[in-house]
Motif scaffolding. Sequence first.
Motif, PDB file in Angstrom:
ATOM      1  N   ASP A 192       0.823  -1.200   0.000  1.00 29.15           N
ATOM      2  CA  ASP A 192       0.000   0.000   0.000  1.00 29.15           C
ATOM      3  C   ASP A 192       0.867   1.265   0.000  1.00 29.15           C
ATOM      4  O   ASP A 192       1.628   1.503   0.959  1.00 29.15           O
ATOM      5  CB  ASP A 192      -0.898   0.001   1.242  1.00 29.15           C
ATOM      6  CG  ASP A 192      -1.847   1.180   1.253  1.00 29.15           C
ATOM      7  OD1 ASP A 192      -2.596   1.351   0.280  1.00 29.15           O
ATOM      8  OD2 ASP A 192      -1.825   1.946   2.239  1.00 29.15           O
ATOM      9  N   PRO A 193       0.785   2.106  -1.034  1.00 24.36           N
ATOM     10  CA  PRO A 193       1.651   3.290  -1.130  1.00 24.36           C
ATOM     11  C   PRO A 193       1.349   4.345  -0.065  1.00 24.36           C
ATOM     12  O   PRO A 193       2.257   5.044   0.389  1.00 24.36           O
ATOM     13  CB  PRO A 193       1.371   3.829  -2.542  1.00 24.36           C
ATOM     14  CG  PRO A 193       0.027   3.288  -2.909  1.00 24.36           C
ATOM     15  CD  PRO A 193      -0.074   1.962  -2.232  1.00 24.36           C
ATOM     16  N   LEU A 194       0.080   4.461   0.334  1.00 25.88           N
ATOM     17  CA  LEU A 194      -0.260   5.449   1.360  1.00 25.88           C
ATOM     18  C   LEU A 194       0.441   5.130   2.680  1.00 25.88           C
ATOM     19  O   LEU A 194       1.000   6.023   3.330  1.00 25.88           O
ATOM     20  CB  LEU A 194      -1.770   5.489   1.566  1.00 25.88           C
ATOM     21  CG  LEU A 194      -2.264   6.424   2.678  1.00 25.88           C
ATOM     22  CD1 LEU A 194      -1.902   7.871   2.368  1.00 25.88           C
ATOM     23  CD2 LEU A 194      -3.767   6.285   2.891  1.00 25.88           C
ATOM     24  N   THR A 195       0.436   3.867   3.063  1.00 25.08           N
ATOM     25  CA  THR A 195       1.078   3.458   4.309  1.00 25.08           C
ATOM     26  C   THR A 195       2.576   3.712   4.253  1.00 25.08           C
ATOM     27  O   THR A 195       3.172   4.205   5.227  1.00 25.08           O
ATOM     28  CB  THR A 195       0.815   1.965   4.585  1.00 25.08           C
ATOM     29  OG1 THR A 195      -0.587   1.724   4.537  1.00 25.08           O
ATOM     30  CG2 THR A 195       1.363   1.556   5.933  1.00 25.08           C
ATOM     31  N   ILE A 196       3.188   3.384   3.131  1.00 23.12           N
ATOM     32  CA  ILE A 196       4.622   3.649   2.974  1.00 23.12           C
ATOM     33  C   ILE A 196       4.904   5.142   3.055  1.00 23.12           C
ATOM     34  O   ILE A 196       5.863   5.590   3.704  1.00 23.12           O
ATOM     35  CB  ILE A 196       5.128   3.084   1.630  1.00 23.12           C
ATOM     36  CG1 ILE A 196       5.015   1.554   1.614  1.00 23.12           C
ATOM     37  CG2 ILE A 196       6.577   3.513   1.388  1.00 23.12           C
ATOM     38  CD1 ILE A 196       5.868   0.853   2.649  1.00 23.12           C
ATOM     39  N   ALA A 245       6.080   0.168   9.109  1.00 25.13           N
ATOM     40  CA  ALA A 245       5.279   0.684   7.994  1.00 25.13           C
ATOM     41  C   ALA A 245       5.183  -0.341   6.869  1.00 25.13           C
ATOM     42  O   ALA A 245       4.108  -0.542   6.273  1.00 25.13           O
ATOM     43  CB  ALA A 245       5.883   1.982   7.473  1.00 25.13           C
ATOM     44  N   TYR A 246       6.286  -1.009   6.569  1.00 27.94           N
ATOM     45  CA  TYR A 246       6.280  -2.012   5.498  1.00 27.94           C
ATOM     46  C   TYR A 246       5.363  -3.181   5.853  1.00 27.94           C
ATOM     47  O   TYR A 246       4.633  -3.705   4.997  1.00 27.94           O
ATOM     48  CB  TYR A 246       7.702  -2.512   5.241  1.00 27.94           C
ATOM     49  CG  TYR A 246       7.781  -3.567   4.165  1.00 27.94           C
ATOM     50  CD1 TYR A 246       7.767  -3.200   2.814  1.00 27.94           C
ATOM     51  CD2 TYR A 246       7.852  -4.930   4.481  1.00 27.94           C
ATOM     52  CE1 TYR A 246       7.827  -4.166   1.813  1.00 27.94           C
ATOM     53  CE2 TYR A 246       7.907  -5.889   3.487  1.00 27.94           C
ATOM     54  CZ  TYR A 246       7.893  -5.500   2.162  1.00 27.94           C
ATOM     55  OH  TYR A 246       7.942  -6.456   1.167  1.00 27.94           O
ATOM     56  N   TYR A 251       0.015  -5.843   4.527  1.00 27.06           N
ATOM     57  CA  TYR A 251      -1.217  -6.539   4.917  1.00 27.06           C
ATOM     58  C   TYR A 251      -2.440  -5.788   4.395  1.00 27.06           C
ATOM     59  O   TYR A 251      -2.858  -5.968   3.255  1.00 27.06           O
ATOM     60  CB  TYR A 251      -1.252  -6.709   6.436  1.00 27.06           C
ATOM     61  CG  TYR A 251      -2.445  -7.471   6.937  1.00 27.06           C
ATOM     62  CD1 TYR A 251      -2.772  -8.724   6.410  1.00 27.06           C
ATOM     63  CD2 TYR A 251      -3.259  -6.950   7.932  1.00 27.06           C
ATOM     64  CE1 TYR A 251      -3.874  -9.427   6.854  1.00 27.06           C
ATOM     65  CE2 TYR A 251      -4.367  -7.656   8.394  1.00 27.06           C
ATOM     66  CZ  TYR A 251      -4.669  -8.881   7.842  1.00 27.06           C
ATOM     67  OH  TYR A 251      -5.765  -9.566   8.281  1.00 27.06           O
ATOM     68  N   LYS A 252      -3.004  -4.897   5.191  1.00 28.09           N
ATOM     69  CA  LYS A 252      -4.212  -4.182   4.765  1.00 28.09           C
ATOM     70  C   LYS A 252      -4.054  -2.666   4.821  1.00 28.09           C
ATOM     71  O   LYS A 252      -5.015  -1.948   4.568  1.00 28.09           O
ATOM     72  CB  LYS A 252      -5.399  -4.585   5.639  1.00 28.09           C
ATOM     73  CG  LYS A 252      -5.890  -6.003   5.426  1.00 28.09           C
ATOM     74  CD  LYS A 252      -7.130  -6.266   6.283  1.00 28.09           C
ATOM     75  CE  LYS A 252      -7.669  -7.654   6.071  1.00 28.09           C
ATOM     76  NZ  LYS A 252      -8.877  -7.918   6.903  1.00 28.09           N
ATOM     77  N   GLY A 253      -2.893  -2.200   5.191  1.00 28.50           N
ATOM     78  CA  GLY A 253      -2.711  -0.758   5.304  1.00 28.50           C
ATOM     79  C   GLY A 253      -2.792  -0.296   6.754  1.00 28.50           C
ATOM     80  O   GLY A 253      -2.569  -1.065   7.693  1.00 28.50           O
TER      81      GLY A 253
END
Length: 409
Positions: A192-196, A245-246, A251-253
């Motif tokens: 998930d790019p937002l989480t990263i 974060a990774y 997983y699901k963000g």
Amino acid sequence: MSDQKATPAAGGLVNPSENKAASWLSHVLADLGKNGIFIALVLVVVLFTVLTDGILLRPQNISNLIVQNGYILVLAIGMVMVIVAGHIDLSVGSVAAFVGACSGVFAVQWGLPWWLAIVLSLGIGALVGVWQGFWIAYVGIPAFIVTLAGMLIFRGLALVVLGNSNIGSFPAEYRALGNGFLTDVFGEFDIDPLTIGVGVIAVIAVIVQQVRTRRGRAKYGQEVEPFVWFVAKLVLITAALGFFAYALASYKGIPVTLIVLAVLVLIYGVVMNRTVFGRHIYAIGGNRHAAELSGIKNRKVDFYLFVNMGILAALAGLIFTARLNLAGPKAGDGFELEAISAAFIGGAAVQGGIGTVGGAIIGGLIIGVLNNGMSILGIGIEWQQAVKGLVLLLAVAFDVYNKRRSGGR
């Protein structure tokens, strides 16, 4: 004549390089002592990672650690503030159950909009805090007695509201408070790019804050830690945040519960460290009589502390109810013990005056890792309780030992 200077000492001369090494070592040891609770968390994580063959640090399990322990961490924030002021609150589990039951009536039986059910439930938590704060602050009954009575009162009221039955299921938006994830905002991706992106921002924020703090101390002539140790700590913190974060992104963000916790930690961290109200809490816990003589309105501070605790207990009840999608008679059992344990394991002093929001969060995470790790290993609940009790005892014993040692100097 040599230009090298030597420092006289008993039995001969000490080389400047030896002085520098000794100073560096003393800095490192002092820093490790101040961050002992964080080191304890790392050691517990490493231990259970080895014992569970790495299952503990799998992305799904890391996400579950936050979701499953979110309500305890919320309670720990309010509890550490109460303990710092020299009080205790034994009613938070019953209040959480009572508010969860009320939210079930609002959202399920009455069919109110989910957001209105949440607002009304938080309002009930505030009223509970007003009730208990009045008896403690203005009548003068010890918090132990008032909240012990509250534990019985609100447990009974929870059973009355529920009618000894369960209430469910809740609207999807309500359930997101305990089970929701902020994911796929930019589309479906394996990572998930937002989480990263949030993780990168968090790392940058930590680095900037640490650098500014170090420069500020150096500017005013205060002692700073060795540069090598400073960089090593930043590398370790960056690696930990990056891995966390990774794992979430894999997983699901980002769990909604984590967002709530992050906001609370930021707000209450500022309140305790940078506001007059926070300084008054520490002053009252350090010496209540002296604080009153200095002009602090002890009763007002105590009153608002328990109003705040009522609201946070209500929020914890909502998160727990949303996670289970059920308001039941057994909700809240043992919550107060978990929250108190988190505060004390996180470094809060039994006598008051000492404790931090960050320490309480780390203490809560230690309890969460213990619960999760022992469950993965198949250890029975009876031994889990025994281990957590032992950890609490050792944490308080360590606090008492430190105080005696510092007092003897």
